[in-house]
Motif scaffolding. Structure first.
Motif, PDB file in Angstrom:
ATOM      1  N   SER A 249     -37.875  52.723 -21.568  1.00  0.00           N
ATOM      2  CA  SER A 249     -37.257  53.120 -20.301  1.00  0.00           C
ATOM      3  C   SER A 249     -37.814  52.363 -19.100  1.00  0.00           C
ATOM      4  N   ILE A 250     -38.974  51.714 -19.240  1.00  0.00           N
ATOM      5  CA  ILE A 250     -39.564  51.027 -18.083  1.00  0.00           C
ATOM      6  C   ILE A 250     -39.190  49.547 -18.035  1.00  0.00           C
ATOM      7  N   PHE A 251     -38.445  49.070 -19.024  1.00  0.00           N
ATOM      8  CA  PHE A 251     -38.065  47.660 -19.033  1.00  0.00           C
ATOM      9  C   PHE A 251     -36.779  47.458 -18.235  1.00  0.00           C
ATOM     10  N   LYS A 252     -36.667  46.280 -17.620  1.00  0.00           N
ATOM     11  CA  LYS A 252     -35.428  45.909 -16.957  1.00  0.00           C
ATOM     12  C   LYS A 252     -34.336  45.708 -18.007  1.00  0.00           C
ATOM     13  N   LYS A 253     -33.090  45.835 -17.580  1.00  0.00           N
ATOM     14  CA  LYS A 253     -31.977  45.683 -18.498  1.00  0.00           C
ATOM     15  C   LYS A 253     -31.088  44.524 -18.072  1.00  0.00           C
ATOM     16  N   ASP A 254     -30.510  43.873 -19.078  1.00  0.00           N
ATOM     17  CA  ASP A 254     -29.609  42.768 -18.781  1.00  0.00           C
ATOM     18  C   ASP A 254     -28.208  43.302 -18.460  1.00  0.00           C
ATOM     19  N   LYS A 255     -27.264  42.403 -18.328  1.00  0.00           N
ATOM     20  CA  LYS A 255     -25.907  42.799 -17.954  1.00  0.00           C
ATOM     21  C   LYS A 255     -25.250  43.677 -19.002  1.00  0.00           C
ATOM     22  N   GLN A 256     -25.683  43.556 -20.249  1.00  0.00           N
ATOM     23  CA  GLN A 256     -25.122  44.390 -21.322  1.00  0.00           C
ATOM     24  C   GLN A 256     -25.857  45.706 -21.459  1.00  0.00           C
ATOM     25  N   GLY A 257     -26.867  45.909 -20.600  1.00  0.00           N
ATOM     26  CA  GLY A 257     -27.593  47.166 -20.636  1.00  0.00           C
ATOM     27  C   GLY A 257     -28.717  47.214 -21.664  1.00  0.00           C
TER      28      GLY A 257
END
Length: 464
Positions: A249-257
């Motif tokens: 939950s603490i990681f950034k997400k890309d455009k695909q989530g």
């Protein structure tokens, strides 16, 4: 010994009617340059300690003595330490002179690159030497040099012959780069033209063999244990490197989530929630303790056993426990190593005498300088067994007792020769006398300056 070289030696020996002396060969790690070499490390450290603080001296006041001094310095500065290291690491080493008629060069020949073909005890009167090699057109060319002491009409001479090989087959020497090498007869000699350093380690397989054995001879198991304990230490450090587990939950997400891990974070892992598992901690770190002390003790124990089995004291590979507060204790702990060094130094002394004898003979043969007397010797240092302060106190006591001059103490302390020390002491005394005179004149100006009236009265009195 390389099987091809051994077969070449056997071939040449049979051709010349000679026989190879049995050579005990046990592989060790001396030539291993891709991994840890315990034998090479031990040999190099002991060679350094043996030679540290010592000096090769040549005495004489003629052209030949000057030549001998020049080549002696060359040997001591450029070749002797390497020869000692290879002697300890392989069993023995030769220092072999060669010349173009104007200058001298020297080759180091390790134990496995020469074969004794004639000896009485440790006196060697015939030998085969792998003198040189090169590669050309996918083939290896090897030059074998044969030296043998012979006698004719009561005169001893050394006969030097050469044979060339292409791979393992003899080939005409005229077809190689050694085409100018011819058989040589050098008269009036009583030994072969090289010096030899032999490792003091006992050959337990053949006590009467003239060949040497390396310092770790018969200690393959202890050497391997030393390496294994070192590898184990490093493997545990590698295996127990820290890992970081972070909640997804603490990681950034890309455009695909999808979560994206930071670049170049090889030991960062993403954890996902599991049923029945407490994941309240957002970041968990796995960093187990390394058994640093026990692993380090294992390395030390193996090093100490190796030193003991090799007939040496502690501190060459292991950590020294000496505090130098009690010099009697220091001597006792270092006695084993010093005893080994003392025997090794005798072999070095003999080598230097023989190689300089060879230079003298070759200089006569090539008419390089007029003949002349010389004296060469190594002034061995006792730095290993005594501290600088202790030796300096000994010099001071000897000077006070009138047994030595002050220059000898300065020469030891400043690492100078005796003439440099005397010159420095005279210069210091001169400066001290000048300073005292200047100080006296400042304190007594009426005595330090000339009085013209007093000088005139003294002249008149002298006339009357």
């Amino acid at each position: 010994m390389n099987s091809i070289i051994k077969n070449i030696f056997l071939y040449v020996a049979k051709k010349l009617g000679l026989e190879l002396a049995d050579k005990t060969y046990q592989p060790n790690d001396f030539f291993d340059v891709n991994h840890i070499s315990v034998t090479a490390t031990l040999a190099e450290r002991l060679a350094n300690i043996t030679l540290t603080g010592s000096k090769l001296n040549v005495e004489g006041t003629n052209k030949r003595a000057e030549l001998i001094e020049e080549v002696a310095n060359q040997i001591y500065q450029e070749h002797l330490k390497n020869a000692c290291t290879f002697a300890l690491g392989t069993g023995s080493a030769l220092i072999k002179p060669n010349t173009d008629g104007e200058r001298f060069g020297f080759d180091i020949v390790q134990e496995n690159d020469y074969a004794i073909t004639g000896n009485i005890g440790n006196y060697i009167y015939a030998v085969l030497i792998k003198s040189s090699e090169y590669e050309a057109m996918y083939s290896k060319y090897t030059l074998i040099e044969s030296q043998e002491i012979k006698e004719s009409n009561g005169t001893k001479y050394v006969e030097i012959k050469y044979s060339a090989f292409k791979d393992d087959k003899e080939c005409p020497i005229a077809e190689t780069r050694w085409k100018d090498y011819k058989t040589q007869i050098i008269p009036n000699v009583d030994r072969l033209l090289f010096g030899r350093i032999k490792c003091p380690t006992t050959n337990r397989k053949d006590i009467n063999s003239p060949n040497g054995v390396p310092i770790t001879f018969g200690l393959g198991e202890v050497v391997n244990n030393s390496k294994d304990s070192y590898r184990q230490y490093n493997q545990e450090r590698k295996d127990k490197e820290s890992y970081i587990f972070a909640n997804k939950s603490i990681f950034k997400k890309d455009k695909q989530g999808k979560p994206v891990l930071p670049a170049e974070k090889e030991r960062l892992f993403m954890s996902t929630p599991s049923r029945g598992v407490d994941d309240s901690n957002m970041i968990n770190i796995y960093s187990p303790e390394i058994r640093d002390t026990s692993l380090d003790n294992a390395i030390e124990r193996n090093f100490r056993v190796l030193e003991l089995m090799a007939g040496l004291g502690e501190g060459l590979l292991s950590k020294s426990t000496l505090t130098y507060t009690n010099m009697d204790e220091v001597r006792a702990m270092k006695q084993a190593t010093y005893s080994f060094m003392d025997t090794f130094r005798e072999s070095i002394d003999a080598c230097i005498e023989d190689v300089l004898y060879a230079v003298d003979v070759i200089a006569n043969y090539n008419n390089m300088t007029p003949q002349g007397e010389y004296k060469a010797y190594i002034d061995w240092s006792d730095e290993y067994m005594s501290s600088v302060s202790e030796r300096f106190n000994q010099y001071m006591q000897a000077e006070n007792a009138g047994w030595i001059e002050a220059a000898e103490g300065r020469a030891m302390l400043m690492n100078e020769d005796i003439d440099e020390a005397r010159e420095a002491i005279e210069k210091i005394k001169g400066e001290e006398d000048k300073t005292m005179d200047e100080t006296f004149n400042k304190m007594n100006p009426e005595q330090g300056e000339d009085n013209p009236e007093e000088e005139k009265e003294e002249e008149e009195n002298a006339v009357s």
